[in-house]
Design a protein around this motif. Structure first.
Motif, PDB file in Angstrom:
ATOM      1  N   ASN A 160     -18.056  -8.684  46.290  1.00 25.05           N
ATOM      2  CA  ASN A 160     -19.341  -8.181  46.791  1.00 25.05           C
ATOM      3  C   ASN A 160     -20.510  -9.024  46.277  1.00 25.05           C
ATOM      4  O   ASN A 160     -21.456  -9.334  47.019  1.00 25.05           O
ATOM      5  N   ASP A 161     -20.458  -9.409  44.992  1.00 27.23           N
ATOM      6  CA  ASP A 161     -21.528 -10.243  44.429  1.00 27.23           C
ATOM      7  C   ASP A 161     -21.580 -11.609  45.115  1.00 27.23           C
ATOM      8  O   ASP A 161     -22.669 -12.128  45.421  1.00 27.23           O
ATOM      9  N   SER A 162     -20.387 -12.182  45.397  1.00 32.45           N
ATOM     10  CA  SER A 162     -20.352 -13.479  46.072  1.00 32.45           C
ATOM     11  C   SER A 162     -20.935 -13.385  47.476  1.00 32.45           C
ATOM     12  O   SER A 162     -21.701 -14.258  47.911  1.00 32.45           O
ATOM     13  N   ALA A 163     -20.592 -12.303  48.193  1.00 35.44           N
ATOM     14  CA  ALA A 163     -21.122 -12.121  49.550  1.00 35.44           C
ATOM     15  C   ALA A 163     -22.637 -11.946  49.519  1.00 35.44           C
ATOM     16  O   ALA A 163     -23.368 -12.491  50.369  1.00 35.44           O
ATOM     17  N   ALA A 164     -23.149 -11.192  48.521  1.00 36.41           N
ATOM     18  CA  ALA A 164     -24.597 -10.989  48.413  1.00 36.41           C
ATOM     19  C   ALA A 164     -25.305 -12.312  48.100  1.00 36.41           C
ATOM     20  O   ALA A 164     -26.377 -12.604  48.644  1.00 36.41           O
ATOM     21  N   GLU A 165     -24.724 -13.162  47.208  1.00 38.80           N
ATOM     22  CA  GLU A 165     -25.327 -14.454  46.884  1.00 38.80           C
ATOM     23  C   GLU A 165     -25.384 -15.370  48.114  1.00 38.80           C
ATOM     24  O   GLU A 165     -26.386 -16.053  48.356  1.00 38.80           O
ATOM     25  N   LYS A 166     -24.277 -15.371  48.908  1.00 35.82           N
ATOM     26  CA  LYS A 166     -24.255 -16.204  50.115  1.00 35.82           C
ATOM     27  C   LYS A 166     -25.316 -15.754  51.116  1.00 35.82           C
ATOM     28  O   LYS A 166     -26.011 -16.571  51.724  1.00 35.82           O
TER      29      LYS A 166
END
Length: 409
Positions: A160-166
């Motif tokens: 989820n954190d990776s998707a939010a950063e992208k």
């Protein structure tokens, strides 16, 4: 001794449990045999209604309106059709329909409901209870999901954190795009130059040929518009196109041909109606003529002795028949069976004579017309075959070359 003791203890436990079941268990209610079928139909109907409600929520207003209108129109048309059928129904049909409805109602009232066997009811109810329990557990897990394991929660949070950063990076690039590369700047410059050249070409005058045909098309369009204005005035005659005049002429010619054919059919004298057994008698006559010709042909090749004894046998047969009819026709010298069959044959002969005296049934005109045409065609083909037998066509050169004997014969 140990196993004997275990066996006695086990028997005592079985007897105690059996007595407890007999004394404590209340008899289950006996269900009808179609209970579970109706239960399944109710579940399917509820599921279909839920799906329809979900689809209606997501459906556009126009589609929802016309879907409801279509269902109402269908129900209204069915009710109208039923009322019209009841209005136009004959008295006999209405009477028998009423009798059938009463019989069906009485049979439903008088017929006892078939009960479900106890074993099937017990195990099916147990299966339904287990299924409902599983459904409730799944619904509970859906409403209140259990806590994820430590590893699953860790990697889920990471994803989820990776998707939010992208997503944040993409939004930032949209707001502040980076400077284009050297190749990108080069192709952007080339594209801008091409657009400027296209704008300059649009402002330049067109070639002479294009200008000529463009002006010619404009003049033709202006002439057509003026002609339309002249023909569409109040006092201007409306002249049909060449194609319309052609098809109107074709239509009038076709109408004249149909009228001439109709007049020819009406003025044609009516044909005489033939009896219904005309072609049957005609076929019998042809068969008799063919048999007679074969008999004559056989007699022409028959030796004199054979012909003599054949004629003698026929004369004796005719004499015996005449003597039988003369002396035994009254039935005095006949046996019972012979007299019975002789009487039966005489009655059939008399019945046949009476039918011949009556006015025969006439053949339908359509059958007579097409059958006579087919008979004429058959007679023509038969005459052509007979003519070919009498005067055969000349043998081809190739056939006569390879069959010289046949040509000489």
């Amino acid at each position: 001794r140990h196993f004997e003791k275990q066996k006695s203890v086990r028997a005592a436990e079985i007897e105690a449990s059996r007595a407890r079941v007999v004394n404590d268990k209340t008899p289950d209610e006996v269900l009808p045999v179609d209970y579970f079928q109706k239960l399944g139909e109710a579940e399917l109907a509820a599921k279909a209604k839920a799906q329809f409600d979900n689809a209606s929520k997501e459906m556009p207003i126009g589609i929802r309106y016309f879907t409801a209108k279509g269902q109402e129109d269908k129900a209204r048309a069915l009710a109208k059709q039923q009322s019209l059928s009841n209005e136009t129904m004959s008295a006999a049909t209405r009477h028998f329909q009423k009798i059938d409805d009463e019989k069906e109602a009485n049979s439903l009232q008088d017929r006892p409901k078939e009960a479900m066997p106890a074993a099937i009811q017990k195990f099916t109810l147990a299966e339904y209870a287990a299924r409902d329990k599983k459904k409730a557990e799944i619904r509970e897990m859906h409403d209140n999901p259990p806590e994820m394991a430590v590893g699953t929660a860790y990697f889920t949070k990471m994803m989820n954190d990776s998707a939010a950063e992208k997503k944040a990076e993409i939004e930032r690039l949209k707001a502040n795009p980076p400077p284009a590369s050297a190749a990108g700047q080069h192709f952007a410059k080339v594209e801008s130059q091409r657009k400027l050249e296209m704008e300059a070409l649009k402002k330049e005058p067109a070639p002479a040929a294009i200008e000529y045909f463009t002006n010619k098309a404009r003049e033709e369009k202006r002439a057509q518009e003026e002609a339309m204005k002249r023909t569409t005035g109040d006092n201007a005659p409306i002249v049909a196109s060449v194609a319309t005049q052609h098809f109107e002429k074709q239509k009038s010619m076709k109408l004249q041909q149909m009228q001439s054919k109709r007049a020819m059919v009406q003025n044609k004298p009516s044909e005489e109606a033939l009896p219904i057994d005309y072609f049957t008698k005609l076929g019998d006559a042809e068969t008799a003529a063919r048999a007679q010709s074969r008999r004559d042909l056989a007699e022409s090749h028959m030796p004199d002795a054979v012909r003599y004894f054949t004629d003698m046998a026929e004369e004796k047969k005719a004499a015996k028949l005449a003597e039988f009819e003369k002396g035994g026709g009254d039935g005095k010298n006949m046996s019972v069976a012979t007299a019975y069959f002789n009487k039966l044959a005489a009655e059939k002969k008399a019945e046949k004579a009476r039918k011949a005296e009556k006015v025969p049934e006439r053949m339908p005109m359509a059958i007579q017309k097409f059958t006579l045409a087919a008979e004429e065609e058959r007679q023509k083909k038969k005459a052509a075959l007979e003519q070919m037998k009498v005067n055969p066509p000349p043998v081809p050169v190739g056939v006569s070359h390879f069959t010289p004997d046949a040509d000489q014969s």
